[in-house]
Design an enzyme around this catalytic site. Structure first.
Site, PDB file in Angstrom:
ATOM      1  N   SER A 175       0.835  -1.194   0.000  1.00 17.49           N
ATOM      2  CA  SER A 175       0.000   0.000   0.000  1.00 17.49           C
ATOM      3  C   SER A 175       0.873   1.249   0.000  1.00 17.49           C
ATOM      4  O   SER A 175       1.737   1.418  -0.847  1.00 17.49           O
ATOM      5  CB  SER A 175      -0.958  -0.053   1.200  1.00 17.49           C
ATOM      6  OG  SER A 175      -1.915   0.966   1.146  1.00 17.49           O
ATOM      7  N   ASP A 202       0.280  -4.402  -3.825  1.00 16.24           N
ATOM      8  CA  ASP A 202      -0.822  -3.461  -4.009  1.00 16.24           C
ATOM      9  C   ASP A 202      -0.355  -2.035  -3.686  1.00 16.24           C
ATOM     10  O   ASP A 202      -0.969  -1.333  -2.869  1.00 16.24           O
ATOM     11  CB  ASP A 202      -2.018  -3.843  -3.134  1.00 16.24           C
ATOM     12  CG  ASP A 202      -3.299  -3.982  -3.952  1.00 16.24           C
ATOM     13  OD1 ASP A 202      -3.209  -4.091  -5.186  1.00 16.24           O
ATOM     14  OD2 ASP A 202      -4.389  -3.985  -3.360  1.00 16.24           O
ATOM     15  N   HIS A 270      -7.256  -5.637  -0.736  1.00 19.37           N
ATOM     16  CA  HIS A 270      -6.089  -4.839  -0.382  1.00 19.37           C
ATOM     17  C   HIS A 270      -5.439  -5.264   0.930  1.00 19.37           C
ATOM     18  O   HIS A 270      -4.229  -5.112   1.095  1.00 19.37           O
ATOM     19  CB  HIS A 270      -6.522  -3.373  -0.299  1.00 19.37           C
ATOM     20  CG  HIS A 270      -5.406  -2.402  -0.173  1.00 19.37           C
ATOM     21  ND1 HIS A 270      -4.467  -2.209  -1.164  1.00 19.37           N
ATOM     22  CD2 HIS A 270      -5.071  -1.547   0.836  1.00 19.37           C
ATOM     23  CE1 HIS A 270      -3.606  -1.275  -0.770  1.00 19.37           C
ATOM     24  NE2 HIS A 270      -3.938  -0.866   0.433  1.00 19.37           N
TER      25      HIS A 270
END
Length: 354
Positions: A175, A202, A270
């Site tokens: 992230s 991600d 996610h």
């Protein structure tokens, strides 16, 4: 007739042997999704408590931290419980998350002969949309390694000789941690160490579709992330609420120059890189468990992520491409999750293939 029956029997025997070899080979290759051969120790290392904005973002490499220095912030170190010299992965957590949430992924990687260091960065007390201080902190942690990581490992393993191979340092991040890792890779803040590869889980370069937060990492052009080492991007199909289009895994891969790999699990989300059960303060667990769309369970996607990271690293560090080649073939049932067709950006004549 007897000779014909004998030939058929011989052919059947050969076929059985061939099938057995294929099955055994497939099992051996796919074992990257099971724990490796090393027992692992996960150690929590306290930091000196130095928080933003005390980190200096250098535009040129500085000097290693002196021997005997504590790391600036808390670290979670996962390492093989066996003497040896191992590559180092520095893994950065996602937005307002805790390093404890990644312990199962850290353990999986360490069972394959990697030392994984996860520094604790921004929390709910010091949220800042600008990630430059986090990138500076990440560089500071890397600068701590040359004179201190081996000594810390000697404390963790007093009866063994566990050493880091600082010629094989891998950046990784989930992230916003992916933004931090790519910030280091692109030289937003410089470290004394060089890197052998990078992994984005991600990765996100902003909180709005097609709007990057500071400092912007994506150059928004094909092959604009022209790094001198290979790239692996792992994306989630359900992650677009927390990793919007234009700043997510697709954008990072589309901006990556050769050699770059891209794997996407369409049925996972996610936060599916995290541990099955999260331990920590309620507010952090709440964010991790309830802010993003996720798949039915975390285990399969986290297991795939650990396995594909091992395959990627074995290929680029040890010239063992067997695992990665099989993953690129996207053979049904080879991976623990359903995958979109993997993508790869290659060199020279295949430079524009993506």
């Amino acid at each position: 007739m007897e000779h014909r029956s004998e030939r058929l029997w011989q052919q059947l025997q050969i076929a059985v042997v061939f099938i057995f070899v294929v099955i055994q080979t497939s099992q051996a290759v796919d074992d990257i999704y099971s724990p490796g051969r090393y027992d692992v120790v996960v150690q929590d290392v306290s930091g000196s408590g130095n928080w933003f904005p005390n980190f200096k973002c250098r535009d040129s490499p500085g000097s290693p931290k002196p021997a005997g220095t504590s790391p600036a912030n808390r670290l979670l170190i996962s390492a093989p419980n066996a003497s040896g010299t191992y590559p180092v992965i520095q893994l950065h957590h996602g937005f307002t998350l805790r390093i404890d949430f990644y312990s199962q992924l850290l353990e999986h990687l360490a069972t394959y002969g990697y030392i994984v260091v996860a520094p604790q960065a921004m929390d709910l007390v010091n949220i800042n949309p600008n990630a430059k201080d986090e990138i500076a902190q990440a560089a500071d942690t890397l600068d701590w390694y040359p004179n201190n990581l081996e000594a810390k490992l000697a404390e963790i393993f007093p009866n063994l000789d566990v050493k880091p191979d600082l010629e094989k340092v891998i950046l990784a991040g989930h992230s916003r941690g992916g933004k931090v890792a790519f910030g280091l890779a692109t030289g937003v803040c410089k470290s004394v160490l060089s890197f052998a590869g990078i992994v984005g889980l991600d990765p996100v370069d902003g909180g709005q579709p097609y709007q990057q937060t500071q400092p912007p990492i994506l150059p928004n052009k094909p092959f604009g992330l022209d790094l001198p080492f290979p790239t692996l991007i792992v994306g989630s199909g359900l992650g677009k609420w927390c990793a919007p289009a234009g700043v997510n895994h697709d954008a990072f891969f589309n901006n990556s120059a050769p050699l770059a790999y891209h794997f996407v699990a369409p049925e996972y989300g996610h936060m599916d890189f995290l541990d099955d059960k999260l331990n920590g303060p309620f507010q952090y667990v709440l964010i991790a468990d309830h802010t993003c769309w996720n798949g039915p369970s975390r285990g399969p996607f986290r297991t795939f992520t650990g396995g594909i990271m091992v395959a990627f690293l074995d290929s680029i560090l040890f010239n063992n491409g067997e695992f990665l080649d099989r993953a690129l073939m996207n053979i049904p049932d080879a991976a623990p999750v359903k995958l979109d067709t993997p993508q790869v950006t290659k060199f020279i004549s295949e430079y524009a293939v993506a």
